[in-house]
Design a protein around this motif. Structure first.
Motif, short mmCIF file in Angstrom:
data_model
loop_
_atom_site.label_atom_id
_atom_site.label_comp_id
_atom_site.label_asym_id
_atom_site.label_seq_id
_atom_site.Cartn_x
_atom_site.Cartn_y
_atom_site.Cartn_z
N LYS A 20 0.66 -1.24 0.08
CA LYS A 20 0.00 -0.15 0.10
C LYS A 20 0.80 1.30 -0.02
O LYS A 20 0.20 2.24 -0.56
N VAL A 21 1.80 1.29 0.72
CA VAL A 21 3.00 2.48 0.65
C VAL A 21 3.42 2.68 -0.89
O VAL A 21 3.45 3.86 -1.25
N GLN A 38 -3.80 12.57 0.46
CA GLN A 38 -4.58 12.20 -0.60
C GLN A 38 -4.18 10.85 -1.02
O GLN A 38 -4.79 9.70 -1.33
N ALA A 39 -2.72 10.50 -1.10
CA ALA A 39 -2.34 9.29 -1.57
C ALA A 39 -2.37 8.25 -0.72
O ALA A 39 -2.77 7.02 -0.96
N ALA A 40 -2.27 8.57 0.49
CA ALA A 40 -2.41 7.31 1.49
C ALA A 40 -4.02 6.99 1.54
O ALA A 40 -4.30 5.88 1.56
N MET A 42 -6.31 7.26 -0.93
CA MET A 42 -6.41 6.41 -2.11
C MET A 42 -5.96 5.06 -2.08
O MET A 42 -6.40 4.25 -2.69
N ALA A 43 -4.88 4.72 -1.40
CA ALA A 43 -4.21 3.43 -1.15
C ALA A 43 -4.84 2.66 -0.11
O ALA A 43 -4.58 1.45 -0.06
N GLY A 44 -5.63 3.25 0.66
CA GLY A 44 -6.45 2.76 1.71
C GLY A 44 -5.56 2.51 3.04
O GLY A 44 -5.78 1.38 3.69
N ILE A 45 -4.63 3.35 3.40
CA ILE A 45 -4.01 3.25 4.49
C ILE A 45 -3.86 4.67 5.30
O ILE A 45 -4.33 5.74 4.77
N SER A 46 -3.66 4.54 6.52
CA SER A 46 -3.68 5.84 7.32
C SER A 46 -2.38 6.90 6.86
O SER A 46 -1.29 6.24 6.12
N ARG A 47 -2.64 8.04 6.96
CA ARG A 47 -1.40 8.96 6.70
C ARG A 47 -0.04 8.55 7.55
O ARG A 47 1.16 8.67 7.06
N LYS A 56 11.58 4.10 3.34
CA LYS A 56 12.06 2.90 3.45
C LYS A 56 11.76 1.69 2.52
O LYS A 56 12.48 0.79 2.44
N ILE A 57 10.60 1.96 1.86
CA ILE A 57 10.18 0.98 0.90
C ILE A 57 10.35 1.45 -0.55
O ILE A 57 9.44 2.62 -0.49
#
Length: 142
Positions: A20-21, A38-40, A42-47, A56-57
């Protein structure tokens, strides 16, 4: 802090948050998202999860191995650089960057960064074809 170490790991064994990151970073890089929040979303994760891992990824890019730089010396005549670009196009190379110096003694140094994954010819043949273009004084892969 010690030396940074990297591992190449199949994504299927990692927690979903890592994928997701990477997805969120893709939204930012493509311009689909204008902010990390907004990106977080859209990806379905918390900020906060995004910020925890964002530096790191990184997604492994297999195409990085086929990026090549071509250095050439071109006579300062109209159409010479265009002819070199056309030869690269005909070979199926993807032109990533072009840097040209101001001509000195009627010769310009040019550096062309290309991706060669879709080329139909070997790098040796490609350089040979470029060298045969009128106005090209030299060309080499670096």
């Amino acid at each position: 802090m010690g030396k940074v170490k990297y591992l190449l790991v199949d994504m299927s064994i990692l927690p979903e948050i890592y994928a997701k990151v990477v997805e969120a970073n893709g939204y930012l890089q493509s311009g689909e998202a204008t902010s990390a929040s907004q990106a977080a979303k859209m990806a379905g994760i918390s900020r906060s999860a995004y910020y925890k891992y964002k530096d790191k990824i990184f997604e492994y890019n297999e195409q990085g191995d086929d990026v090549t730089a071509i250095n050439a010396k071109l006579i300062d005549n109209a159409g010479v650089l265009s002819s070199v670009m056309n030869e690269l196009y005909l070979a199926g190379a993807n032109i990533l960057a072009v840097n040209q110096s101001i001509p000195v003694n009627n010769i310009a140094d040019v550096s062309i960064t290309v991706r060669l994954s879709q080329t139909d010819v070997s790098t040796e043949d490609l350089i040979s074809k470029i060298k045969n273009i009128g106005g090209v004084k030299s060309a080499e892969i670096v």
